[in-house]
Design an enzyme around this catalytic site. Structure first.
Site, mmCIF file in Angstrom:
data_model
loop_
_atom_site.group_PDB
_atom_site.id
_atom_site.type_symbol
_atom_site.label_atom_id
_atom_site.label_comp_id
_atom_site.label_asym_id
_atom_site.label_seq_id
_atom_site.Cartn_x
_atom_site.Cartn_y
_atom_site.Cartn_z
ATOM 1 N N LEU A 156 43.303 33.951 43.319
ATOM 2 C CA LEU A 156 44.629 34.327 43.850
ATOM 3 C C LEU A 156 44.569 34.731 45.319
ATOM 4 O O LEU A 156 45.552 34.627 46.042
ATOM 5 C CB LEU A 156 45.199 35.503 43.052
ATOM 6 C CG LEU A 156 45.616 35.236 41.613
ATOM 7 C CD1 LEU A 156 46.086 36.523 40.943
ATOM 8 C CD2 LEU A 156 46.724 34.201 41.549
ATOM 9 N N PHE A 161 37.284 42.467 51.638
ATOM 10 C CA PHE A 161 36.499 43.320 50.741
ATOM 11 C C PHE A 161 36.448 42.837 49.302
ATOM 12 O O PHE A 161 35.979 43.547 48.435
ATOM 13 C CB PHE A 161 37.042 44.751 50.790
ATOM 14 C CG PHE A 161 37.108 45.288 52.178
ATOM 15 C CD1 PHE A 161 35.948 45.581 52.865
ATOM 16 C CD2 PHE A 161 38.323 45.447 52.817
ATOM 17 C CE1 PHE A 161 35.990 46.050 54.161
ATOM 18 C CE2 PHE A 161 38.380 45.913 54.119
ATOM 19 C CZ PHE A 161 37.211 46.211 54.790
ATOM 20 N N VAL A 164 40.031 37.894 44.500
ATOM 21 C CA VAL A 164 40.924 38.198 43.386
ATOM 22 C C VAL A 164 41.162 36.935 42.554
ATOM 23 O O VAL A 164 41.439 35.863 43.101
ATOM 24 C CB VAL A 164 42.269 38.753 43.912
ATOM 25 C CG1 VAL A 164 43.194 39.124 42.757
ATOM 26 C CG2 VAL A 164 42.034 39.966 44.789
ATOM 27 N N ASP A 295 48.023 50.974 53.777
ATOM 28 C CA ASP A 295 48.082 49.535 54.036
ATOM 29 C C ASP A 295 49.360 48.957 53.429
ATOM 30 O O ASP A 295 49.338 47.926 52.769
ATOM 31 C CB ASP A 295 46.832 48.870 53.429
ATOM 32 C CG ASP A 295 46.568 47.496 54.030
ATOM 33 O OD1 ASP A 295 47.180 47.168 55.067
ATOM 34 O OD2 ASP A 295 45.752 46.736 53.459
HETATM 35 N N1 LIG Z 1 48.427 42.933 39.332
HETATM 36 C C1 LIG Z 1 48.628 41.774 39.957
HETATM 37 N N2 LIG Z 1 49.443 40.862 39.399
HETATM 38 C C2 LIG Z 1 49.657 39.674 40.007
HETATM 39 N N3 LIG Z 1 49.088 39.323 41.152
HETATM 40 C C3 LIG Z 1 48.270 40.171 41.758
HETATM 41 C C4 LIG Z 1 47.991 41.451 41.195
HETATM 42 N N4 LIG Z 1 47.123 42.080 41.998
HETATM 43 C C5 LIG Z 1 46.876 41.251 43.020
HETATM 44 N N5 LIG Z 1 47.558 40.101 42.895
HETATM 45 C C6 LIG Z 1 47.532 38.935 43.777
HETATM 46 O O1 LIG Z 1 46.286 38.883 44.420
HETATM 47 C C7 LIG Z 1 46.448 38.887 45.831
HETATM 48 C C8 LIG Z 1 45.317 39.659 46.490
HETATM 49 O O2 LIG Z 1 45.323 40.997 45.994
HETATM 50 P P1 LIG Z 1 44.829 42.238 46.883
HETATM 51 O O3 LIG Z 1 45.735 42.387 48.053
HETATM 52 O O4 LIG Z 1 44.656 43.387 45.993
HETATM 53 O O5 LIG Z 1 43.416 41.687 47.333
HETATM 54 P P2 LIG Z 1 42.599 41.898 48.686
HETATM 55 O O6 LIG Z 1 41.275 41.272 48.471
HETATM 56 O O7 LIG Z 1 42.632 43.306 49.048
HETATM 57 O O8 LIG Z 1 43.437 41.049 49.681
HETATM 58 P P3 LIG Z 1 43.747 41.414 51.198
HETATM 59 O O9 LIG Z 1 42.473 41.911 51.796
HETATM 60 O O10 LIG Z 1 44.229 40.113 51.741
HETATM 61 O O11 LIG Z 1 44.838 42.460 51.157
HETATM 62 C C9 LIG Z 1 47.808 39.498 46.062
HETATM 63 O O12 LIG Z 1 48.372 39.028 47.250
HETATM 64 C C10 LIG Z 1 48.594 39.062 44.858
HETATM 65 O O13 LIG Z 1 49.134 37.782 45.074
#
Ligand SMILES: Nc1ncnc2c1ncn2[C@@H]1O[C@H](COP(=O)(O)OP(=O)(O)OP(=O)(O)O)[C@@H](O)[C@H]1O
Length: 580
Positions: A156, A161, A164, A295
């Site tokens: 996703l 860090f 997903v 954030d």
């Molecule tokens: N509980 C959830 N249900 C559905 N989709 C989710 C959920 N958690 C995360 N996502 C999807 O996964 C993507 C990435 O999640 P998240 O922002 O937590 O990851 P990240 O690695 O910290 O990304 P970034 O560094 O780009 O912010 C989100 O943009 C969202 O589309």
């Protein structure tokens, strides 16, 4: 037996003595015993002679119980006889009968003060209950998982860090319950697990539904944190805002159908109000429990299809100010597009959080000094702006706006004055939307996007803002008007008043009487900002000494930060489950 309770402030003979002893020696003995009973914080049975010896032993043992009793009864604020009925210690029949607690006004005030401190944001008392009762019970009853229990699906997203994935439970691949999101994270995963666990216990509806988090270590891959949530939905606010249909696409999602109303500013304003209300509600719940997200951006706000509301995701950069986790005043992991100008949630003068119990005890003070929650409010304000102005929804548009705002010293009113006369139809439409209902939307926006954190509204205050009351500014009731005036008054920055008082102090100082004279104040001022001038430090030995002193303090602080960070990462990461 009568019970006497004092804190030991009052000393000496009771104020009224209806029956004086006849012999002087007896009177002295009485004074001594009275002194003993009143000076030691204890409950005492005022029996005569031989018995008093055995009582003293008992008194020492009961000291602790009584100090707590004394705190809440509030006796001892004043001389003993002003806070208790002393009677005559020789004629026991004149002593008052024990009637349990004696409540006094100072005692009640003290107890209420202590209670409100313990419950003030971020909540010392709820914090202890959460950590030592709720967390413990949760651990006993929640189901545990390991990596093999999950099947990974489509990726996703991938951030700095972690990665997903969408996933399912291996034993329930097609059930709704098996619809999950899994994040494989680096060392920051530990923080994210901690925050998600806290949020699940304190305000589960504000953030994505957290299932489990654990640490997996293998010789091949090293340490990996896995964090599991229920799948909330396909769309983040960023996806929805980018659509040409915005905000009508959100209306369909929230209501499940299209409203029977003509399209236009009024309707768009209502939809934006709903989104902002949901976002502020989630933020208020997070802040009330002592967590600052740091954030907040449309990419981290997901639409939950199950609850038809917006929820917050990605707590990897969050700080838990109740216990000081991930709070390092000089460190930041920010998205510059949405970050408030201060960049740090706590003043850089604030030392890093000490050990957890001390940090917890001090947290209400630090919270009030720094108002760290206002960092998220600024970001939420920018999201509001993006919803009102389509041109700010692109990265370039937002970056350009940030530059313009900086040039206007973060004064939105000045920004409006500079762009409105020559703006295009899109920008004008945004201003029109914000000006609806007597400009109440614009008023809320300008209360959120401000340079000084202290002048920004809190999430709770923003939710109470008349923007969220349907009638609008003109139709405000007396009470709503009063609330608005109160909001405006609390937004005022009293920094200038403080400066004025210091100035006054300086003016009242003289060489003879002490205090700063104006000349001395001027000298101090000159030492401050102009110390960068070449050769100035040589000319001014005092400035060099100050510079050296500051450097030493800075180095010490940094070393303390480092030590604290290491120590902190030790104590709380023990709570993160490990794969067996
Ligand atoms: N509980 C959830 N249900 C559905 N989709 C989710 C959920 N958690 C995360 N996502 C999807 O996964 C993507 C990435 O999640 P998240 O922002 O937590 O990851 P990240 O690695 O910290 O990304 P970034 O560094 O780009 O912010 C989100 O943009 C969202 O589309």
């Amino acid at each position: 037996m009568a019970t006497v309770a004092t804190t030991g402030i009052g000393v000496g003979v009771p104020k009224h003595q209806p029956h004086k002893p006849k012999h002087k020696s007896l009177f002295l003995g009485q004074r001594l015993r009275t002194r003993l009973f009143t000076e030691a914080p204890c409950s005492a049975s005022l029996t005569f002679s031989r018995k008093s010896k055995s009582f003293q032993v008992f008194a020492l043992g009961a000291e602790w119980v009584d100090s707590i009793h004394n705190l809440f009864v509030g006796v001892g604020v004043g001389l003993p006889c002003t806070v208790m009925e002393c009677g005559d210690i020789i004629y026991r029949s004149t002593l008052p009968k024990s009637n349990g607690l004696t409540l006094t006004v100072p005692g009640v005030v003290l107890a209420l003060g202590a209670l409100s401190y313990l419950w003030a944001t971020p909540g010392v008392a709820p914090g202890f209950f959460d950590m030592f009762v709720l967390a413990f019970v949760e651990r006993l009853f929640r189901p545990t998982y390991k990596k093999d229990d999950f099947v990974l699906g489509k990726k996703l997203g991938e951030g700095a860090f972690g990665v997903v994935y969408r996933g399912t439970l291996a034993n329930k691949p097609s059930s709704k319950e098996g619809d999950l999101v899994l994040k494989k994270a680096s060392e920051y995963g530990a923080v994210e697990i901690w925050m998600n666990e806290r949020v699940r216990r304190a305000c589960a509806n504000s953030c994505a539904d957290f299932v489990y988090g654990f640490l997996e270590t293998s010789s091949k891959k090293g340490a990996e944190y896995w964090i599991v949530w229920r799948f909330e939905g396909d769309a983040t606010l960023a996806d929805l805002v980018q659509s040409r249909e915005f905000p009508y696409n959100v209306e369909t999602l929230i209501l499940g159908k299209i409203q029977d109303l003509p399209k236009g500013l009024e309707r768009e304003n209502r939809i934006i109000q709903t989104i902002m209300r949901q976002l502020l509600f989630a933020l208020d719940s997070l802040h009330s429990t002592g967590i600052v997200h740091r954030d907040i951006k449309p990419q981290n706000i997901i639409f939950s299809e199950g609850s038809r509301t917006f929820k917050i995701i990605d707590l990897g950069a969050a700080a838990d100010l109740r216990v000081g986790i991930n709070y390092i005043p000089k460190e930041f992991l920010l998205d510059p597009r949405y970050a408030a100008p201060e960049q740090y949630i706590m003043s850089t003068q604030t030392p890093s959080a000490p050990s957890a119990p001390v940090a917890t005890a001090l947290s209400p003070v630090l919270w009030q000094l720094n108002l760290p929650d206002r960092f998220d409010i600024y970001s939420a304000g920018l999201i509001f702006l993006q919803m009102a102005f389509p041109s700010l929804r692109t990265d370039n548009g937002l970056i350009q706006f940030n530059r313009q705002l900086k040039r206007c010293d973060y004064d939105l009113v000045a920004w409006r004055k500079s762009v409105e006369p020559r703006c295009g139809a899109e920008l004008r439409r945004g201003f029109e939307l914000l000006d609806l209902d007597g400009g109440i939307g614009w008023e809320l926006l300008t209360s959120m996007v401000r340079y000084k954190a202290r002048q920004r509204l809190s999430a709770k205050a923003a939710l109470a803002h008349p923007f969220f009351v349907r009638e609008g500014l003109l139709a405000l009731s007396f009470m709503q008007n009063l609330r608005l005036q109160l909001l405006r008054a609390t937004q005022k920055d009293y920094g200038e008043a403080a400066k004025w008082i210091i100035q006054l102090m300086a003016k009242s100082g003289t060489e003879k009487d002490g205090g700063f004279t104006e000349a001395q104040l001027q000298e101090l001022r000159e030492i401050e900002p102009k110390k960068k001038k070449k050769g100035n430090s040589q000319k001014n030995p005092l400035a060099s000494a100050l510079k050296l002193q500051r450097k030493i303090i800075k180095t010490l602080n940094e070393s303390m930060d480092e030590l604290n960070r290491r120590r902190k990462s030790l104590w709380w990461s023990r709570w993160i489950p490990r794969e067996e």
